[in-house]
Motif scaffolding. Sequence first.
Motif, PDB file in Angstrom:
ATOM      1  N   TYR A   1      43.366 -13.475 -29.352  1.00 23.41           N
ATOM      2  CA  TYR A   1      43.037 -14.408 -30.433  1.00 23.41           C
ATOM      3  C   TYR A   1      42.609 -15.772 -29.897  1.00 23.41           C
ATOM      4  CZ  TYR A   1      44.945 -10.743 -33.305  1.00 23.41           C
ATOM      5  OH  TYR A   1      45.160  -9.526 -33.893  1.00 23.41           O
TER       6      TYR A   1
ATOM      7  N   TYR B   1      45.275 -17.200 -34.220  1.00 24.98           N
ATOM      8  CA  TYR B   1      45.187 -16.076 -35.157  1.00 24.98           C
ATOM      9  C   TYR B   1      44.837 -16.590 -36.554  1.00 24.98           C
ATOM     10  CZ  TYR B   1      46.525 -12.127 -38.108  1.00 24.98           C
ATOM     11  OH  TYR B   1      46.512 -11.117 -39.058  1.00 24.98           O
TER      12      TYR B   1
ATOM     13  N   TYR C   1      48.835 -13.740 -26.356  1.00 20.01           N
ATOM     14  CA  TYR C   1      47.969 -14.208 -27.435  1.00 20.01           C
ATOM     15  C   TYR C   1      46.506 -14.335 -27.002  1.00 20.01           C
ATOM     16  CZ  TYR C   1      52.677 -15.632 -28.825  1.00 20.01           C
ATOM     17  OH  TYR C   1      54.009 -15.645 -29.114  1.00 20.01           O
TER      18      TYR C   1
ATOM     19  N   LYS D   1      39.051 -15.613 -29.231  1.00 17.03           N
ATOM     20  CA  LYS D   1      38.281 -15.672 -30.480  1.00 17.03           C
ATOM     21  C   LYS D   1      38.300 -17.079 -31.077  1.00 17.03           C
ATOM     22  CE  LYS D   1      37.589 -11.136 -30.886  1.00 17.03           C
ATOM     23  NZ  LYS D   1      36.243 -10.517 -30.925  1.00 17.03           N
TER      24      LYS D   1
ATOM     25  N   ALA E   1      50.804 -11.781 -32.395  1.00 12.20           N
ATOM     26  CA  ALA E   1      50.275 -13.055 -32.921  1.00 12.20           C
ATOM     27  C   ALA E   1      51.318 -13.914 -33.625  1.00 12.20           C
ATOM     28  CB  ALA E   1      49.100 -12.786 -33.871  1.00 12.20           C
TER      29      ALA E   1
ATOM     30  N   TYR F   1      41.193 -17.691 -36.637  1.00 10.89           N
ATOM     31  CA  TYR F   1      40.337 -16.501 -36.521  1.00 10.89           C
ATOM     32  C   TYR F   1      40.273 -15.733 -37.841  1.00 10.89           C
ATOM     33  CZ  TYR F   1      39.343 -11.595 -35.469  1.00 10.89           C
ATOM     34  OH  TYR F   1      38.860 -10.318 -35.488  1.00 10.89           O
TER      35      TYR F   1
END
Length: 639
Positions: free
Chosen positions: A177, A129, A174, A180, A111, A132
């Motif tokens: 993330y 990240y 990545y 997300k 990340a 999140y």
Amino acid sequence: MIIYQSTAKAFIEDTINEVLVDNLYKAYQEKIGRTTKNEIRSWENSLAKMSNVLYDPDIPGDVSVAIEFNIPNTSKRVDFIVAGNDGHNDNVMIVELKQWEFATKVDGKEAIVETALGGGIRETVHPSYQAYTYAALIKDFNENVRENQINLIPCAYLHNYFVQEDDPLTDDTYSFYIEKAPVFRKGEISKLREFMKKYIKQKDKIEAIVQIDQGKIKPSKSLQDALKNMIQGNEEFYMIDEQKVFFEEALSLFRQSMKDQKKRTMIVEGGPGTGKSVLAINLLVEIINQDRLAMYITKNSAPREVYAAKLQGTMKKTHINNLFKGSGSFTKAEENEFDVLIVDEAHRLNRKSGMFQNMGENQTKEIINGSLLSIFFIDENQKVTFSDAGSIEGIEEYANILGSEVIKRELVSQFRCDGSDGYIAWLDDVLDIRETANKNFIGLDYDFKIVDNPHDLLKLIKGKNKLANKSRIMAGYCWEWPKNERRNVAYHDITIGDFGMSWNLNATWAIDNASVEEAGCIHTAQGLEFDYIGVIIGDDMRYENNQIVTDYSKRAKTDQSLKGIKKLAQDNPEEANSIADKIIKNTYRTLMTRGQKGCYVYCKDKQLAEYFKIRIAYVEKEQQYLQMIAENPAGYTFK
């Protein structure tokens, strides 16, 4: 705390009419008291871009927006929030805004990306990240979010970022993330709108932003309580921003040293509550899970005793003892005998080891010599004894002698004292440790009080301790600790008028239920944290002639913190007074920053108490003034 809250329609109008900066500035002055219009203008462009996003007929004008929401128990803020309803559920979109123009993939570090920051190219966390983890922290801490089933939808908007072929920002590395928290770039405003319109179709039903802003905050996790799960490999703390960067960098250095067998030394500087110990334990867990020989080192026995008590029953005592070591354990260590040695509270390292400090050569040197990778977490303003010899300069010196590459980093984010950098800076200014711009702490939610007698102090702490057994009394070491009374709860070491308390009866004072009736000192408190702390300032610090004065002669004879200072005073009284002054002030600074939620203080010196009250009263006057401005803004001119 939210700086600015409005409807989408009003926000767009403020942007179009070019009054958003003025409105934000006024809100900042009222709630925070520390900003300039230039600082706000630095993200004016980002807010204008969000205005363009919201300028869509399918996004209702009455949905709520908010700017700069403070994440509970941290110093971090969410850039932009939009709240609405999708026809079934209330949703809150968390938008992390970036003005980046490019990013570069960083291999081998989860990340992490590189981009232009602070005048150079630096590593930082991927925006997805960041969004999140911010959302995860809010959900973790805010009970209203969970009880009202408010969905948090994180994303990132990089409105200046040019989409590239095989874009490193959206590399598969990545993907976890990005799934997300999707990332949107320049030219993808329509995609962001479509994403938003899936969750924001109408006004929310329960005023979700108000629920989040005024929600009941769950007490912060303390490291000592989370330790067992961490050792078992469970994630207990979300590492955010520079914490994550340094964690990944330390792991990368570990992998390099295991591969090329070259010595490396990482120095991580950070003040109280910046997460040094959390990082240290997380690194220990990650490295031992890779079957490498690593140890956590701290001079102070109190954290080690508490950690051992918390881990009892989960592993053998010998295993626990092999994970957590005192700083004098490496006098006979062979070169590179250990893969990794992680030193917490490195400022507390001594020159030599042993009860009489006559063993070994130098603890810093021995730790670097004995490991391929040594990691030192340090705050030189937490040196609290005459024998504390750990320093950044000393670590660098011995690393160079032993051929170890040095990597220096600094933690700045605050995760204690309700996430307030301002409280730490204010306290440093009040105690005359360093001059700061924080003459006040307007907008600080931290619970700080001066009480007039120690009975009230104990009453406050006992009341708070009923919530979770995480509140304790601490005192400056100005009262003797008779050896033959150290297990006698009925014997009161600390006496002030008709008030009496015993010093702590055992090493696990920080977690024993009955210990709220006992007082800890710097030796049992440093390295640990609590929800609320009560601090008794003894006769070693007073206020006279418009300044704080320290007096090491008022320290108890049983206190070893200043052992050797009298001998130095015979040869160089000025140097002795200067060293003792720093130690005493650092001691009270350390005690007064152990509380995550609040700190209550009783001063034996009445003038010192009045001085604290004046500094607090100054805050109150400033708040009254700003309230007058808020009620009648036309009658005042901002300067």
